[in-house]
Motif scaffolding. Structure first.
Motif, short mmCIF file in Angstrom:
data_model
loop_
_atom_site.label_atom_id
_atom_site.label_comp_id
_atom_site.label_asym_id
_atom_site.label_seq_id
_atom_site.Cartn_x
_atom_site.Cartn_y
_atom_site.Cartn_z
N CYS A 161 0.85 -1.19 0.00
CA CYS A 161 0.00 0.00 0.00
C CYS A 161 0.88 1.24 0.00
CB CYS A 161 -0.90 0.00 1.23
SG CYS A 161 -2.07 -1.38 1.25
N TYR A 162 0.41 2.25 -0.75
CA TYR A 162 1.19 3.48 -0.93
C TYR A 162 0.27 4.69 -0.89
CZ TYR A 162 4.45 0.06 -2.83
OH TYR A 162 5.26 -1.03 -3.01
N MET A 163 0.86 5.83 -0.53
CA MET A 163 0.13 7.09 -0.52
C MET A 163 1.10 8.21 -0.90
SD MET A 163 -2.13 8.73 2.56
CE MET A 163 -0.83 9.49 3.50
N THR A 165 -4.04 14.03 -3.14
CA THR A 165 -3.56 12.79 -2.52
C THR A 165 -3.87 11.62 -3.44
OG1 THR A 165 -4.06 13.72 -0.34
CG2 THR A 165 -3.62 11.37 -0.44
N PHE A 207 -3.81 7.34 -3.57
CA PHE A 207 -3.78 6.11 -2.79
C PHE A 207 -3.65 4.93 -3.75
CE2 PHE A 207 -6.36 9.17 -0.49
CZ PHE A 207 -5.82 9.12 0.79
N SER A 250 -3.13 0.53 -3.78
CA SER A 250 -2.91 -0.79 -3.16
C SER A 250 -2.66 -1.75 -4.32
CB SER A 250 -4.09 -1.24 -2.32
OG SER A 250 -5.18 -1.61 -3.13
N ALA A 267 2.58 3.04 2.88
CA ALA A 267 1.56 3.54 3.81
C ALA A 267 0.84 2.39 4.50
CB ALA A 267 0.55 4.41 3.05
N CYS A 312 -1.93 -0.01 5.22
CA CYS A 312 -2.97 -0.56 4.34
C CYS A 312 -4.38 -0.31 4.84
CB CYS A 312 -2.73 -2.06 4.12
SG CYS A 312 -1.40 -2.39 2.92
N VAL A 322 -5.20 3.18 3.53
CA VAL A 322 -5.32 3.17 2.07
C VAL A 322 -6.62 2.47 1.66
CG1 VAL A 322 -4.29 2.32 -0.07
CG2 VAL A 322 -2.85 3.37 1.68
N THR A 323 -6.91 1.33 2.26
CA THR A 323 -8.12 0.58 1.92
C THR A 323 -9.37 1.41 2.20
OG1 THR A 323 -7.02 -1.50 2.39
CG2 THR A 323 -9.42 -1.54 2.39
N LEU A 367 -9.80 3.87 -0.57
CA LEU A 367 -10.12 3.26 -1.86
C LEU A 367 -11.56 2.76 -1.94
CD1 LEU A 367 -6.82 1.32 -2.50
CD2 LEU A 367 -7.62 3.36 -3.69
#
Length: 158
Positions: A41-43, A50, A52, A54, A148, A150, A153-154, A157
Motif C-alpha cells: 500500500c502506498y500514498m 492525494t 492512494f 494498493s 503507507a 494498508c 489506504v483501503t 479506496l
C-alpha cells in the motif's frame, strides 16, 4: 543344577525404551510461502492532492486499486492491472472520472523499498502510447508515493 534353577527364577529385565531426540534441523528451518500474493500500500501527497494505491503482486502479475483525490480538478478511482518487470510496474489504470467510466491510462511505477516513483514518458503521436520509448522514461518529476498503512489506504479506496 542349582545354578540353572537360580537363572530360571530370575525375572528378565525390561528393555530401556529410547526416547526419540527432537529433530533440531526441522525446528530451525523457516518455511517461506512464495505462492501467496504479496500486498503493498502506498500514498502520495502533492499540495492538496492525494493519491492512494494498493497492489497485489502474484508472482509478477499485478492487480490493485488506485484513487486520486484532487482539490482543484475531478478526482478519479479505478482498477490497476499489469505486470512487474524487474523493479518496474507496467500497469493499465481503468478508472472513472468526471462521472464517466471506461477511462484507461498507462502508468509505470518504479518500485523501491520506500515506495513508488511514477514514470514520465514521451507520448507517441501516432499510437497515443504514453511510454513509446521505455529507455527515455524518467522516474523523477512524477508522483512519488510512500509506503503507507494498508488500513488507511483501503478505507480511502472504498
Amino acid at each position: 543344577m542349582s545354578v540353572f534353577l537360580l537363572n530360571c527364577n530370575k525375572k528378565p529385565e525390561a528393555p530401556v525404551a529410547e526416547t526419540p531426540q527432537p529433530d533440531t534441523t526441522a525446528a530451525t528451518e523457516k518455511i517461506v510461502d512464495t505462492l501467496v500474493a504479496k500486498s503493498f500500500c502506498y500514498m502520495g501527497v502533492t499540495g492538496k492532492d492525494t493519491v492512494f494505491v494498493s497492489i497485489d503482486d502474484n508472482l509478477g502479475t499485478i492487480t490493485g486499486k488506485m484513487a486520486a483525490k484532487n482539490s482543484e480538478k475531478d478526482s478519479n478511482k479505478g482498477e490497476l492491472s499489469g505486470f512487474k518487470s524487474g523493479d518496474t510496474l507496467k500497469l493499465t489504470y481503468n478508472f472513472a472520472s468526471e462521472g464517466k467510466t471506461g477511462n484507461k491510462n498507462e502508468i509505470y511505477f518504479l518500485q523501491t523499498k520506500n515506495g513508488l516513483n511514477e514514470g514520465i514518458g514521451d507520448r507517441d503521436p501516432e499510437t497515443g502510447t504514453k511510454y513509446a520509448n521505455e529507455k527515455k522514461i524518467k522516474y523523477t518529476g512524477g508522483r512519488n508515493l510512500k509506503v503507507a498503512d494498508c488500513n488507511l489506504v483501503t478505507k480511502a479506496l472504498n
